[in-house]
Design a protein around this motif. Structure first.
Motif, PDB file in Angstrom:
ATOM      1  N   PRO A   1      11.752  -8.493   8.911  1.00 50.25           N
ATOM      2  CA  PRO A   1      11.965  -9.034   7.555  1.00 50.25           C
ATOM      3  C   PRO A   1      12.785 -10.096   7.204  1.00 50.25           C
ATOM      4  O   PRO A   1      12.514 -11.016   6.700  1.00 50.25           O
ATOM      5  CB  PRO A   1      12.451  -7.775   6.775  1.00 50.25           C
ATOM      6  CG  PRO A   1      12.069  -6.467   7.736  1.00 50.25           C
ATOM      7  CD  PRO A   1      11.860  -6.826   8.961  1.00 50.25           C
TER       8      PRO A   1
ATOM      9  N   SER B   1       3.098 -10.186  10.576  1.00 50.64           N
ATOM     10  CA  SER B   1       3.198  -8.773  10.467  1.00 50.64           C
ATOM     11  C   SER B   1       4.163  -7.996  11.480  1.00 50.64           C
ATOM     12  O   SER B   1       4.435  -6.963  11.049  1.00 50.64           O
ATOM     13  CB  SER B   1       1.966  -8.021  10.404  1.00 50.64           C
ATOM     14  OG  SER B   1       1.211  -7.998  11.667  1.00 50.64           O
TER      15      SER B   1
ATOM     16  N   ARG C   1      -0.242  -4.262   8.835  1.00 48.13           N
ATOM     17  CA  ARG C   1       0.586  -3.001  10.057  1.00 48.13           C
ATOM     18  C   ARG C   1      -0.326  -1.969  10.162  1.00 48.13           C
ATOM     19  O   ARG C   1      -0.285  -1.560  11.168  1.00 48.13           O
ATOM     20  CB  ARG C   1       1.961  -3.078   9.602  1.00 48.13           C
ATOM     21  CG  ARG C   1       2.890  -4.405   9.705  1.00 48.13           C
ATOM     22  CD  ARG C   1       4.264  -4.037   9.407  1.00 48.13           C
ATOM     23  NE  ARG C   1       4.986  -5.316   8.910  1.00 48.13           N
ATOM     24  CZ  ARG C   1       5.242  -5.676   7.960  1.00 48.13           C
ATOM     25  NH1 ARG C   1       4.854  -5.207   6.649  1.00 48.13           N
ATOM     26  NH2 ARG C   1       6.168  -7.126   7.733  1.00 48.13           N
ATOM     27  N   ARG C   2      -0.717  -1.465   9.109  1.00 46.87           N
ATOM     28  CA  ARG C   2      -1.198  -0.234   9.105  1.00 46.87           C
ATOM     29  C   ARG C   2      -2.706  -0.280   9.758  1.00 46.87           C
ATOM     30  O   ARG C   2      -3.056   0.566  10.686  1.00 46.87           O
ATOM     31  CB  ARG C   2      -1.497   0.585   7.661  1.00 46.87           C
ATOM     32  CG  ARG C   2      -0.040   0.549   6.744  1.00 46.87           C
ATOM     33  CD  ARG C   2      -0.536   1.778   5.871  1.00 46.87           C
ATOM     34  NE  ARG C   2      -1.392   1.147   5.098  1.00 46.87           N
ATOM     35  CZ  ARG C   2      -0.833   0.515   3.487  1.00 46.87           C
ATOM     36  NH1 ARG C   2       0.357   0.253   3.477  1.00 46.87           N
ATOM     37  NH2 ARG C   2      -1.857   0.112   2.916  1.00 46.87           N
TER      38      ARG C   2
ATOM     39  N   LEU D   1       3.760 -10.269   1.256  1.00 47.12           N
ATOM     40  CA  LEU D   1       4.388  -9.030   2.041  1.00 47.12           C
ATOM     41  C   LEU D   1       3.536  -7.795   1.853  1.00 47.12           C
ATOM     42  O   LEU D   1       3.426  -7.154   2.568  1.00 47.12           O
ATOM     43  CB  LEU D   1       5.624  -8.731   1.250  1.00 47.12           C
ATOM     44  CG  LEU D   1       6.650  -9.997   1.607  1.00 47.12           C
ATOM     45  CD1 LEU D   1       7.967  -9.638   0.587  1.00 47.12           C
ATOM     46  CD2 LEU D   1       7.052  -9.855   2.858  1.00 47.12           C
ATOM     47  N   GLU D   2       2.799  -7.768   0.670  1.00 51.16           N
ATOM     48  CA  GLU D   2       1.976  -6.771   0.373  1.00 51.16           C
ATOM     49  C   GLU D   2       0.807  -6.695   1.584  1.00 51.16           C
ATOM     50  O   GLU D   2       0.424  -5.572   2.150  1.00 51.16           O
ATOM     51  CB  GLU D   2       1.306  -6.637  -0.894  1.00 51.16           C
ATOM     52  CG  GLU D   2       2.239  -6.437  -2.098  1.00 51.16           C
ATOM     53  CD  GLU D   2       1.529  -6.446  -3.412  1.00 51.16           C
ATOM     54  OE1 GLU D   2       0.573  -6.860  -3.487  1.00 51.16           O
ATOM     55  OE2 GLU D   2       2.405  -6.450  -4.525  1.00 51.16           O
ATOM     56  N   GLU D   3       0.144  -7.926   1.778  1.00 52.78           N
ATOM     57  CA  GLU D   3      -0.817  -7.909   2.852  1.00 52.78           C
ATOM     58  C   GLU D   3      -0.385  -7.490   4.123  1.00 52.78           C
ATOM     59  O   GLU D   3      -0.986  -7.051   5.025  1.00 52.78           O
ATOM     60  CB  GLU D   3      -1.544  -9.326   2.629  1.00 52.78           C
ATOM     61  CG  GLU D   3      -2.745  -9.326   3.463  1.00 52.78           C
ATOM     62  CD  GLU D   3      -3.704 -10.677   3.045  1.00 52.78           C
ATOM     63  OE1 GLU D   3      -4.638 -10.767   4.109  1.00 52.78           O
ATOM     64  OE2 GLU D   3      -3.420 -10.910   1.989  1.00 52.78           O
TER      65      GLU D   3
ATOM     66  N   GLU E   1       2.081  -5.589   4.939  1.00 47.90           N
ATOM     67  CA  GLU E   1       2.093  -4.202   4.947  1.00 47.90           C
ATOM     68  C   GLU E   1       0.798  -3.702   5.479  1.00 47.90           C
ATOM     69  O   GLU E   1       0.745  -2.556   6.208  1.00 47.90           O
ATOM     70  CB  GLU E   1       2.644  -3.489   3.824  1.00 47.90           C
ATOM     71  CG  GLU E   1       2.859  -2.012   3.693  1.00 47.90           C
ATOM     72  CD  GLU E   1       3.514  -1.397   5.191  1.00 47.90           C
ATOM     73  OE1 GLU E   1       3.594  -0.487   5.732  1.00 47.90           O
ATOM     74  OE2 GLU E   1       4.638  -2.232   5.482  1.00 47.90           O
ATOM     75  N   LEU E   2      -0.373  -4.058   4.787  1.00 55.08           N
ATOM     76  CA  LEU E   2      -1.613  -3.574   5.030  1.00 55.08           C
ATOM     77  C   LEU E   2      -2.257  -3.717   6.549  1.00 55.08           C
ATOM     78  O   LEU E   2      -2.519  -2.980   7.031  1.00 55.08           O
ATOM     79  CB  LEU E   2      -2.704  -4.083   3.949  1.00 55.08           C
ATOM     80  CG  LEU E   2      -4.105  -3.779   4.166  1.00 55.08           C
ATOM     81  CD1 LEU E   2      -4.230  -2.257   4.098  1.00 55.08           C
ATOM     82  CD2 LEU E   2      -5.065  -4.128   2.975  1.00 55.08           C
TER      83      LEU E   2
END
Length: 255
Positions: free
Chosen positions: A141, A137, A175-176, A168-170, A172-173
């Protein structure tokens, strides 16, 4: 490329360099030396100060600090990991990313839990562990694309992520939230949570992971492990920053 490396090596013993000094060092014309210095400056490795001299830029300083932090990370982290292992029924890991795999710098076993050996984590794909996903994460990219050029991912259990878009979806989560979790993705009987360790420039140095039996890794246990892991990671990050500040840097011999 060679000239740029020679100029960067110059800063081992010097705090700055002029265009004429660089030209003499490289045995090239002043205009050629200026182009090399400007390229290093534009990419953050050097900065130009008054008087037209060049000195170490933020990128070069960040690399130096990161290298120093990596050197002391294991020693600084070890007492914290040992203390955490006394109160958490799990394996406590200090991990980093290297050679396209997750590598462990150290591991402590808490309260009789022994699920994997120290070097076992490096045998699995990066995206199958909490540590690996957290480290991914923080990559650019383009770096992620180089590691995962295909849409379909390698799997090792039925719960492993199967497609790049899922990964990629996970990421991003992650990172938040600033933590990662895996349950049965690397080995069906194990689960884990991972949190980041930061250096002086807020760069990620590695991760602290807590792993245990998957059948005991319910939401309450995960939350408890996460709270304790975060507290320990913050203490390690604080201490590694203090260790670097107290480090006696070699004094350059000439300007």
């Amino acid at each position: 490329m060679t000239n740029a490396l020679v100029l960067l090596g110059h800063f081992k013993d010097h705090v700055s360099v002029s265009v004429s000094e660089a030209a003499e060092l490289l045995a090239v014309s002043p205009s050629s030396a200026h182009r090399t210095l400007a390229t290093l400056r534009d990419n953050g490795f050097l900065r130009q100060r008054s008087g037209r001299r060049y000195e170490a830029g933020p990128m070069l300083v960040e690399i130096a600090l990161g290298t120093l932090a990596q050197t002391g990370l294991r020693d600084v982290a070890d007492p914290h990991l040992r203390e955490l292992s006394r109160t958490v029924p799990a394996q406590i890991w200090l991990n980093k990313l290297a050679d396209r795999r997750v590598h462990s710098l150290g591991m402590h076993v808490g309260i009789g839990v022994a699920l994997a050996e120290l070097h076992a984590v490096s045998r699995y794909p990066i995206h199958t562990s909490a540590s690996g996903k957290l480290l991914l994460s923080h990559l650019a990219p383009s770096h992620i694309d180089s590691l995962y050029p295909d849409a379909v991912l390698e799997t090792v259990t039925a719960r492993s992520l199967r497609r790049k878009e899922q990964l990629l979806e996970e990421l991003e989560l992650i990172r938040r939230c600033e933590y990662a979790v895996q349950v049965g993705e690397q080995r069906k009987e194990t689960a884990g949570v991972a949190v980041p360790l930061y250096g002086v420039a807020d760069e990620i140095l590695g991760v602290l992971a807590v792993t245990g039996p998957a059948d005991e890794f319910d939401s309450d246990t995960r939350r408890s492990h996460l709270v304790r892991a975060r507290s320990t990671a913050q203490a390690i990050s604080r201490d590694i920053r203090g260790w670097i500040r107290e480090f006696q840097w070699p004094r350059p011999t000439t300007a």
